[in-house]
Design a protein around this motif. Sequence first.
Motif, short mmCIF file in Angstrom:
data_model
loop_
_atom_site.label_atom_id
_atom_site.label_comp_id
_atom_site.label_asym_id
_atom_site.label_seq_id
_atom_site.Cartn_x
_atom_site.Cartn_y
_atom_site.Cartn_z
N ASP A 133 -23.73 -17.45 11.15
CA ASP A 133 -25.03 -16.90 11.54
C ASP A 133 -25.81 -18.07 12.13
O ASP A 133 -26.35 -18.90 11.40
CB ASP A 133 -25.74 -16.30 10.32
CG ASP A 133 -27.09 -15.69 10.66
OD1 ASP A 133 -27.60 -15.92 11.77
OD2 ASP A 133 -27.65 -14.98 9.79
N ARG A 134 -25.84 -18.14 13.45
CA ARG A 134 -26.35 -19.34 14.13
C ARG A 134 -27.80 -19.67 13.78
O ARG A 134 -28.19 -20.84 13.77
CB ARG A 134 -26.24 -19.18 15.65
CG ARG A 134 -24.85 -18.77 16.17
CD ARG A 134 -23.79 -19.79 15.83
NE ARG A 134 -22.51 -19.47 16.49
CZ ARG A 134 -21.33 -19.92 16.08
NH1 ARG A 134 -21.25 -20.71 15.03
NH2 ARG A 134 -20.23 -19.59 16.72
N ARG A 135 -28.60 -18.68 13.50
CA ARG A 135 -30.02 -18.91 13.22
C ARG A 135 -30.29 -19.19 11.75
O ARG A 135 -31.40 -19.60 11.39
CB ARG A 135 -30.85 -17.71 13.67
CG ARG A 135 -30.77 -17.42 15.16
CD ARG A 135 -31.77 -16.37 15.58
NE ARG A 135 -33.15 -16.87 15.44
CZ ARG A 135 -34.24 -16.14 15.67
NH1 ARG A 135 -34.11 -14.85 16.00
NH2 ARG A 135 -35.43 -16.65 15.53
N ASN A 136 -29.28 -18.95 10.91
CA ASN A 136 -29.48 -19.11 9.46
C ASN A 136 -28.31 -19.87 8.83
O ASN A 136 -27.48 -19.27 8.12
CB ASN A 136 -29.65 -17.73 8.80
CG ASN A 136 -30.88 -17.00 9.29
OD1 ASN A 136 -32.00 -17.33 8.91
ND2 ASN A 136 -30.67 -16.01 10.15
N PRO A 137 -28.22 -21.16 9.08
CA PRO A 137 -27.14 -21.96 8.47
C PRO A 137 -27.19 -21.86 6.95
O PRO A 137 -28.27 -21.81 6.35
CB PRO A 137 -27.45 -23.38 8.95
CG PRO A 137 -28.24 -23.20 10.20
CD PRO A 137 -29.07 -21.99 9.98
N ARG A 138 -26.00 -21.84 6.34
CA ARG A 138 -25.90 -21.67 4.89
C ARG A 138 -25.17 -22.87 4.29
O ARG A 138 -24.04 -23.17 4.65
CB ARG A 138 -25.14 -20.37 4.58
CG ARG A 138 -24.95 -20.05 3.12
CD ARG A 138 -24.41 -18.64 2.96
NE ARG A 138 -23.14 -18.46 3.65
CZ ARG A 138 -21.94 -18.66 3.10
NH1 ARG A 138 -21.86 -19.08 1.83
NH2 ARG A 138 -20.84 -18.44 3.78
N LEU A 139 -25.83 -23.55 3.36
CA LEU A 139 -25.24 -24.73 2.72
C LEU A 139 -24.05 -24.30 1.86
O LEU A 139 -24.18 -23.48 0.97
CB LEU A 139 -26.29 -25.42 1.84
CG LEU A 139 -25.82 -26.70 1.10
CD1 LEU A 139 -25.46 -27.79 2.08
CD2 LEU A 139 -26.91 -27.18 0.13
#
Length: 484
Positions: free
Chosen positions: A351-357
């Motif tokens: 999800d390019r707009r919401n990077p997830r650690l």
Amino acid sequence: MAAEERMLLVEKRASCSGCGPGYRSPLDAMKGPREEILYLPCIYRNTGILKPDYLATVDVDPKSPTYCQVIHRLPMPNLRDELHHSGWNACSSCFDDASKKRNFLILPSLISSRIYVVDVGTNPRAPKIHKMVEPIELYWKCGLANPHTSHCLGSGQIMISCMGDPSGNGKGGFVLLDGETFEVIGNWEHQGEAVPFGYDFWYQPRHNVMISTEWGAPKALVNGFNPAHVQEGLYGSALNIWDWTTHKKLQRLDLGEEGAIPLEVRFLHDPSAAEGYVGCALNSTVFRFYKTAEGDWAAEKVISIPSKKVEGWMLPEMPSLITDILISLDDRYLYFSNWLHGDIRQYDITDRRNPRLVGQVFLGGSIVRDGPIRVLEDPENQQQPRPCIIKGKRIPGSPQMLQLSLDGRRLYVTTSLYSGWDKQFYPDMIREGSVMMQIDVDTVDGGLTLNEDFLVDFGKEPDGPVLAHELRYPGGDCTSDIWL
């Protein structure tokens, strides 16, 4: 680039057999052979040791009897160059040209402004100097100095970003070298169109764009970091957007205070992608940049690492200081180093707009629990990490430069940022030398694990402790190769 030209380019690449250097696509590159050796520039400037910088060749083949050892050292013929980043005479951007070979490493010197051309083709395990471009060539022909990032172009030329003018003032321009003779051709940008600051750049021809970033004025950062220089306007905060075909400036995207000191810029590797990411050091943010529906470019903050309230440090709050970033060749994971806090992070960017650690590992840094700095308040509620100890050695400094294996399973890390800043923030690393480490990567679910059997200790070099910086594979990697 017109639509019909793009179509011809795609058709040409699809039909290419007997091709040139690199790989047909980023996904093809992921199937490439495992890395066996690495090249690293090693720096003596600011260490107190009056020896030339050198290019180290390191054996990273687990089956080799010299695994984890420096197997060759190529000293430069001058002192105090400050080797820094490197690039190639040819890469995957020349894949269609069977006459091209990836056989020369381009080594710009950040402080002396020399450019060394190193022959790695004759004997990859024992490189030798092929040519030296003197600073006066950059000064007189281009009005530029302090070369940083080098990229090969599909035309066969070599393009190098510069950070300053010959007097040490900020000036973001670009030098073109002939890809055969390595002579300075001149400026890439039009006369009078250099930007206030320079640093890194990446181009994406299918969208007819190049984006460059900004560090600061060389004479401000040369011996260390002074926060007052930020307020004095001696550091950058913008992305500069260029027309790739006409070389004209199109936009200046000011990222503001949150985006101060934008350093490494990475488009997605997919050559049709119209977006990417940039790490902004000072306030520890990552911005996503993208092409809008109107055809211009915009940026939005997508990651922010909070500062920690501390005592025993130069300021009451310590930023993480995002320095190097990179993207896996399948455009799934983003990695970056927090050079002050001491950790590396892995984000899923599907999800390019919401990077997830999805992964994090501490490898030293300024806030280790037995050190002089105490964390008073941490918005992320993380405990101060233990010191990083590998093979009985306590790691000085902090993770900085990154390089990912082609298959994405191994992340190599060095600890030196730049000798003047190393000396200021990690004097123990000046005394003991930097190191190279390896992180095992979970490419399915995400996750980072230190390989405790891997260590290259540059504190044990023949001429004394040295600062090892950027990492390169002979066959190209995810920070050197660009696909057309």
